[in-house]
Write a protein that holds these residues in place. Structure first.
Motif, PDB file in Angstrom:
ATOM      1  N   UNK A  17       1.012  -1.187   0.010  1.00  0.00           N
ATOM      2  CA  UNK A  17       0.056  -0.166   0.011  1.00  0.00           C
ATOM      3  C   UNK A  17       1.047   1.341  -0.194  1.00  0.00           C
ATOM      4  N   UNK A  18       0.641   2.035  -0.884  1.00  0.00           N
ATOM      5  CA  UNK A  18       1.400   3.548  -0.951  1.00  0.00           C
ATOM      6  C   UNK A  18       0.467   4.801  -1.414  1.00  0.00           C
ATOM      7  N   UNK A  19       0.925   5.800  -1.668  1.00  0.00           N
ATOM      8  CA  UNK A  19       0.360   7.027  -1.834  1.00  0.00           C
ATOM      9  C   UNK A  19       1.260   7.882  -2.677  1.00  0.00           C
ATOM     10  N   UNK A  20       0.550   8.548  -3.573  1.00  0.00           N
ATOM     11  CA  UNK A  20       1.454   9.364  -4.620  1.00  0.00           C
ATOM     12  C   UNK A  20       2.261  10.446  -3.835  1.00  0.00           C
ATOM     13  N   UNK A  21       1.438  11.068  -2.757  1.00  0.00           N
ATOM     14  CA  UNK A  21       2.205  12.043  -2.065  1.00  0.00           C
ATOM     15  C   UNK A  21       3.221  11.614  -0.941  1.00  0.00           C
ATOM     16  N   UNK A  22       3.588  10.228  -0.793  1.00  0.00           N
ATOM     17  CA  UNK A  22       4.344   9.797   0.136  1.00  0.00           C
ATOM     18  C   UNK A  22       5.728   9.666  -0.200  1.00  0.00           C
ATOM     19  N   UNK A  23       6.563  10.248   0.197  1.00  0.00           N
ATOM     20  CA  UNK A  23       8.139  10.288  -0.081  1.00  0.00           C
ATOM     21  C   UNK A  23       8.329   8.863   0.200  1.00  0.00           C
ATOM     22  N   UNK A  24       8.384   8.054   1.164  1.00  0.00           N
ATOM     23  CA  UNK A  24       8.859   6.994   1.372  1.00  0.00           C
ATOM     24  C   UNK A  24       8.575   5.998   0.470  1.00  0.00           C
TER      25      UNK A  24
END
Length: 112
Positions: A27-34
């Motif tokens: 799970x991720x998000x476009x705004x997530x740096x890591x």
């Protein structure tokens, strides 16, 4: 060619139902740096395990219902599934080597 799949929720459920091997669900998000820093490691890992382990990536903003189903509270979160059961969960970015140790350790702990 991308080795990491980005299915819709129905395709994910079908993959979970039909896969004979464990599945890595990240799970991720476009705004997530890591998440962005982990993306090349995830792709390289998926390529190295092609044909052995499906690697799936879900954006929590695009599919909040899937994130809620798996109780994701932070991104990136990696979940290893087998036969619909959660074998392991890791929150935070992982390198390719760390991904391999996470997967191999969780699978070994289950005797698969």
């Amino acid at each position: 060619m991308d080795a990491v799949r980005t299915p819709d929720p129905a395709e994910l459920q079908q993959l979970i139902n039909e896969s004979v091997s464990p599945i890595l669900l990240q799970f991720s998000a476009a705004w997530c740096g890591p998440c962005r820093s982990m993306a090349p490691h995830l792709e390289a890992f998926a390529q190295s395990r092609s044909g052995q382990l499906p690697v799936v990536k879900m954006d929590i903003d695009d599919h909040p219902e899937v994130a809620a189903r798996f109780m994701v509270r932070a991104v990136p979160t990696s979940i290893l599934l087998s036969n619909g059961r959660v074998l392991g969960v890791h929150s935070g970015a992982l390198s390719g080597g760390q991904l391999a140790r996470f997967i191999d350790g969780a699978v070994a702990a289950q005797g698969q």
